[in-house]
Design an enzyme around this catalytic site. Structure first.
Site, short mmCIF file in Angstrom:
data_model
loop_
_atom_site.label_atom_id
_atom_site.label_comp_id
_atom_site.label_asym_id
_atom_site.label_seq_id
_atom_site.Cartn_x
_atom_site.Cartn_y
_atom_site.Cartn_z
N CYS A 147 0.86 -1.19 0.00
CA CYS A 147 0.00 0.00 0.00
C CYS A 147 0.89 1.24 0.00
O CYS A 147 0.62 2.24 -0.67
CB CYS A 147 -0.89 0.03 1.23
SG CYS A 147 -1.90 -1.42 1.47
N HIS A 190 0.95 5.03 -1.51
CA HIS A 190 0.33 5.90 -0.50
C HIS A 190 1.25 6.18 0.68
O HIS A 190 0.77 6.43 1.78
CB HIS A 190 -0.97 5.27 -0.01
CG HIS A 190 -2.06 5.26 -1.05
ND1 HIS A 190 -2.67 6.39 -1.50
CD2 HIS A 190 -2.62 4.24 -1.73
CE1 HIS A 190 -3.58 6.07 -2.41
NE2 HIS A 190 -3.57 4.77 -2.58
N ARG A 210 -13.51 -0.81 -1.59
CA ARG A 210 -12.33 -0.03 -1.95
C ARG A 210 -11.05 -0.78 -1.59
O ARG A 210 -10.07 -0.78 -2.34
CB ARG A 210 -12.36 1.34 -1.24
CG ARG A 210 -11.22 2.25 -1.66
CD ARG A 210 -11.37 2.61 -3.13
NE ARG A 210 -10.22 3.33 -3.65
CZ ARG A 210 -9.11 2.74 -4.12
NH1 ARG A 210 -9.00 1.44 -4.10
NH2 ARG A 210 -8.12 3.46 -4.60
N CYS A 234 -7.98 -2.15 -3.91
CA CYS A 234 -6.55 -1.90 -3.67
C CYS A 234 -5.76 -3.20 -3.82
O CYS A 234 -4.71 -3.22 -4.45
CB CYS A 234 -6.32 -1.32 -2.28
SG CYS A 234 -6.54 0.45 -2.21
#
Lengths: 103, 267
Positions: free
Chosen positions: B176, B180, B224, B228
């Protein structure tokens, strides 16, 4: 069965602001589903808004209106507490009417 | 030397021009969103969810009124902004979506398969639990995000979630954090929030559940997170997996103290 609309009507001075959010698929008839067969057209054709029983807004709609349509307009002469009634009729003959009072 | 200096100066200008064009486009997106937010069709799903909350359904013919979202049975106000959290009755961390599914099983008597046979909104429609979630989320509008960290399991969830966030794997060796974890990244025209900061993490909570204009669907944080994992080419977690709740705990706790603005709208 059609789902309820969200209607807001607020008066400021002598102008009433009406906002309506409708729950409708608004299918054009041109789309295909995952198996490739066309999704039948299903869309609102007529919208009528009444203020205390008297027409203040009407519209004829076609397939160019988006899913879950939103309508906003203003009219003169409404007072707080008056009734606003919104009705739509779609091409399958399905219809829905919802009501609110002006704030 | 002179030409080199000029060239360097020109490059600098070009970069500056590019950056301002970028932010101008983001601003236009932002304007578009705020116009759409005034009359967000998510409200239609709130209404459906509210009605379902009080309607008797399922094999036990019960409503969801007794559902405990962490603040006591039937208390909805502010519950969404304080989840995921620890639930003693199941001895695990649950996010709002997992908890609503749990309530539909325990109170209404649906089987897990029945509730989760269609986990997310699609062409066939919006599942009841998604509408209920939208209603529950709307009742935390304007309240601060305040995930509890008092129970050891909640602190453990934060730590495990953080580990998951930074765990690199899959065919692309992605985590992730790859997208991010730093400031100023983007995919095409989408600015990517840095979820390791408070304001960045707030963007992962705000606007969810969200009405996506493309397709006109109501989508949730569970959806969501699955997306991802899909984009990272990871196997997708099972619906309402504890792994997702734990990941949401990490992001939610990081966002603690920011204002939750209610169900949002997506492009």
């Amino acid at each position: 069965m059609a789902n309820p609309m969200k209607i807001r009507a607020a008066v400021q001075g002598d102008v009433t602001d009406v906002r309506v959010l409708m729950a409708h698929d608004m299918e054009t008839g041109l789309r295909k589903d995952s198996s490739g067969s066309p999704i039948p057209a299903h869309f609102i054709q007529l919208v009528t808004v009444k203020h205390n029983g008297k027409d203040v807004f009407s519209a004829q709609w076609g397939t160019a209106i988006a899913k879950n349509p939103f309508v906003a307009f203003k009219f003169k002469g409404g007072k707080a507490g008056d009734k606003i009634q919104v009705n739509w009729v779609d091409n399958t003959g399905d219809t829905r009417t919802d009501e609110t009072t002006i704030r | 030397m002179k030409t080199l200096k000029a060239l360097v100066a020109m490059c600098g200008l070009l970069i500056a021009a590019n950056a301002s064009a970028q932010s101008a486009v983001s601003e236009e997106f932002q304007k578009f969103r705020s116009i759409m937010e005034e009359d967000n069709p998510a409200e239609l799903f709130e209404a459906i969810g509210e009605e379902y909350w009080y309607t008797k359904a399922g094999p036990r013919n019960a409503s969801l009124e007794a559902c405990d979202l962490g603040l006591g049975p039937g208390v909805i106000k502010g519950a969404y902004a304080q989840m995921p959290r620890y639930f003693a009755d199941v001895d695990q961390i649950m996010d709002a979506e997992t908890r609503i599914v749990h309530c539909m099983e325990t109170l209404q008597g649906f089987s897990h398969e029945e509730v989760t046979k269609q986990p997310f909104s699609n062409d066939k429609g919006t599942p009841n639990h998604v509408s209920v979630l939208t209603y529950v989320a709307s009742q935390s509008k304007g309240m601060p995000i305040a995930l509890p960290q008092s129970h050891p399991k909640e602190r453990e969830a934060y730590a495990v979630g953080k580990e998951m966030f930074n765990y690199r794997a899959g065919p692309y060796d992605f985590s992730c954090a790859t997208c991010h974890g730093t400031e100023g990244k983007r995919i095409r025209m989408q600015d990517l929030p840095n979820l390791t900061t408070r304001d960045g993490a707030a963007k992962s909570v705000l606007g969810w559940p969200g009405y996506r204009i493309t397709g006109g669907r109501m989508l949730t944080l569970q959806w969501r997170m699955n997306d991802c994992f899909r984009q990272q080419r990871f196997p997708q977690p099972k619906y309402v997996s504890e792994a997702v709740s734990v990941l949401l705990t990490y992001m939610g706790v990081t966002a603690n103290g920011t204002m939750y603005t209610g169900p949002g709208i997506k492009r």
